[in-house]
Motif scaffolding. Structure first.
Motif, mmCIF file in Angstrom:
data_model
loop_
_atom_site.group_PDB
_atom_site.id
_atom_site.type_symbol
_atom_site.label_atom_id
_atom_site.label_comp_id
_atom_site.label_asym_id
_atom_site.label_seq_id
_atom_site.Cartn_x
_atom_site.Cartn_y
_atom_site.Cartn_z
ATOM 1 N N UNK A 51 0.802 -1.226 0.000
ATOM 2 C CA UNK A 51 0.000 0.000 0.000
ATOM 3 C C UNK A 51 0.834 1.276 0.000
ATOM 4 N N UNK A 52 2.155 1.158 0.096
ATOM 5 C CA UNK A 52 3.048 2.316 0.006
ATOM 6 C C UNK A 52 2.659 3.388 1.024
ATOM 7 N N UNK A 53 2.885 3.036 2.285
ATOM 8 C CA UNK A 53 2.485 3.898 3.391
ATOM 9 C C UNK A 53 3.485 5.040 3.555
ATOM 10 N N UNK A 112 -5.022 13.455 9.722
ATOM 11 C CA UNK A 112 -5.820 12.711 10.691
ATOM 12 C C UNK A 112 -5.001 11.962 11.720
ATOM 13 N N UNK A 113 -3.668 12.058 11.649
ATOM 14 C CA UNK A 113 -2.827 11.407 12.643
ATOM 15 C C UNK A 113 -2.650 9.921 12.460
ATOM 16 N N UNK A 114 -3.043 9.374 11.304
ATOM 17 C CA UNK A 114 -2.878 7.955 11.019
ATOM 18 C C UNK A 114 -1.992 7.790 9.785
ATOM 19 N N UNK A 115 -1.119 6.769 9.795
ATOM 20 C CA UNK A 115 -0.310 6.465 8.621
ATOM 21 C C UNK A 115 -1.236 6.184 7.441
ATOM 22 N N UNK A 116 -0.908 6.735 6.269
ATOM 23 C CA UNK A 116 -1.803 6.576 5.127
ATOM 24 C C UNK A 116 -1.064 6.052 3.904
ATOM 25 N N UNK A 117 -1.813 5.415 3.011
ATOM 26 C CA UNK A 117 -1.287 5.013 1.708
ATOM 27 C C UNK A 117 -1.118 6.246 0.837
ATOM 28 N N UNK A 118 -0.020 6.287 0.087
ATOM 29 C CA UNK A 118 0.238 7.413 -0.807
ATOM 30 C C UNK A 118 -0.368 7.216 -2.188
ATOM 31 N N UNK A 119 -1.027 6.104 -2.420
ATOM 32 C CA UNK A 119 -1.611 5.809 -3.728
ATOM 33 C C UNK A 119 -2.918 6.583 -3.885
ATOM 34 N N UNK A 144 4.795 3.808 -10.492
ATOM 35 C CA UNK A 144 5.403 4.269 -9.244
ATOM 36 C C UNK A 144 5.097 3.339 -8.081
ATOM 37 N N UNK A 145 3.908 2.730 -8.108
ATOM 38 C CA UNK A 145 3.455 1.871 -7.007
ATOM 39 C C UNK A 145 3.064 0.493 -7.559
ATOM 40 N N UNK A 146 4.010 -0.270 -8.096
ATOM 41 C CA UNK A 146 3.653 -1.517 -8.791
ATOM 42 C C UNK A 146 3.007 -2.570 -7.888
ATOM 43 N N UNK A 147 3.401 -2.626 -6.604
ATOM 44 C CA UNK A 147 2.840 -3.660 -5.726
ATOM 45 C C UNK A 147 1.385 -3.387 -5.354
#
Length: 338
Positions: free
Chosen positions: A185-187, A195-202, A211-214
């Protein structure tokens, strides 16, 4: 984004106060059709979005509300700015009346500004709302929050608690990923995130697979839940979820609770400590520590420490008592002093 193949579980037999234990103990999300259909906020919204807004106004106690405002150019995507030094929305405090007025002012705009009230505790701003629109989860003592806005796209993230998310007005789409998909998910950064939560950059609306093949692998495991007004989604803790509000006026009610004692603390703290003390060890040492973590934590089974007398198990007691937890926390705080 390409259509997803994995159907989400659905139930039509769940009502407030009548959620079977197999739902609340499920390790996968479940869509509860019509769960909150009889709520006053849902019925008002079915009559008209304006009626739902009037219902909220009638309960509002006047305290200012934190709100995110974004220019039309962001197209509802609450995200970072270009260099990831901050965010693409401005955080302001405003009256709920002003917020609702602005949402409806732009309701017919093809590209409205993004207006997003996130995670606002209902009992603090809307006294009486939770009693009139109850999910019947009193035994879990959930934290009940309201989310209000127009069309928005919230990047994929996870929450530690379990969640019963009820679509009260409008339509929502959840794109869901099991916890093990985190590597696909490319966090983004852990220290700074909306929002204070780790997020996906996709960008789910236009994923860049070069850029985000997986991310294509993540999509193979994804589920989609489309919620109409009155539907609810049971979302187990740690599942990644991308959330879209699909209509010009949307209201979501979330109920967060944990199924472990609060004295156990936040698992994120353990992750941060592991980043500090383990991540940069040589590979062989990391492998050795992984074996210890598997033994004491991830593969732990009742009876593993039966060879130790009960009055000598200390932190290995199962379950850990509140007193042992306080003692362990104090020892950790002392050891972390530098």
């Amino acid at each position: 984004m390409q259509p997803l193949k994995n159907p989400i579980q659905q139930r039509a037999d769940c009502k407030p106060g009548q959620i079977p234990q197999d739902v609340l103990q499920s390790s996968e999300p479940i869509l509860l059709k019509g769960f909150a259909h009889e709520w006053p906020i849902v019925q008002a919204g079915i009559e008209s979005p304006q009626k739902a807004a009037d219902y909220l106004r009638s309960l509002y106690n006047g305290q200012l509300v934190f709100t995110a405002y974004g220019e039309p150019s962001i197209k509802g995507r609450v995200f970072y700015n270009d260099d990831m030094s901050g965010f693409n929305c401005q955080a302001v405090k405003a009256s709920l009346h002003q917020i609702l007025d602005r949402i409806f002012k732009h309701a017919d705009d093809p590209t409205p500004p993004t207006i997003y009230v996130a995670s606002t505790e209902v009992n603090s701003w809307l006294p009486g709302f939770a009693n009139q629109n109850s999910a019947g989860l009193d035994e879990w003592q959930p934290l009940t929050n309201i989310w209000i806005g127009n069309r928005s796209r919230i990047a994929a993230h996870y929450d530690f608690p379990n969640n019963l998310a009820c679509c009260a007005v409008g339509k929502r789409r959840y794109t869901l990923f099991p916890p093990e998909q985190v590597a696909n998910l490319y966090v983004g950064p852990m220290e700074l995130s909306p929002g204070g939560r780790d997020i996906s950059l996709v960008d789910f609306a236009n994923p860049d697979f070069a850029k985000f093949p997986k991310f294509e692998q993540a999509l193979q495991a994804a589920q989609v839940a489309d919620l109409d007004a009155g539907d609810a989604l049971y979302l187990p803790g740690m599942w990644w979820h991308h959330v879209e509000a699909l209509t010009p006026f949307n209201v979501l009610i979330t109920h967060w609770w944990r199924d472990s004692p609060a004295f156990m603390g936040r698992p994120e703290n353990a992750l941060e400590l592991a980043i500090l003390s383990l991540r940069n060890l040589p590979p062989a040492q990391r492998k050795a520590w992984k074996a210890l973590f598997d033994h004491y934590i991830f593969e732990h089974q009742p009876g593993d420490q039966d060879h130790i007398p009960d009055d000598r198990k200390g932190m290995l007691s199962q379950p850990l008592t509140p007193m042992e937890a306080r003692k362990l926390r104090a020892e950790l705080l002392n050891k972390l002093k530098v």
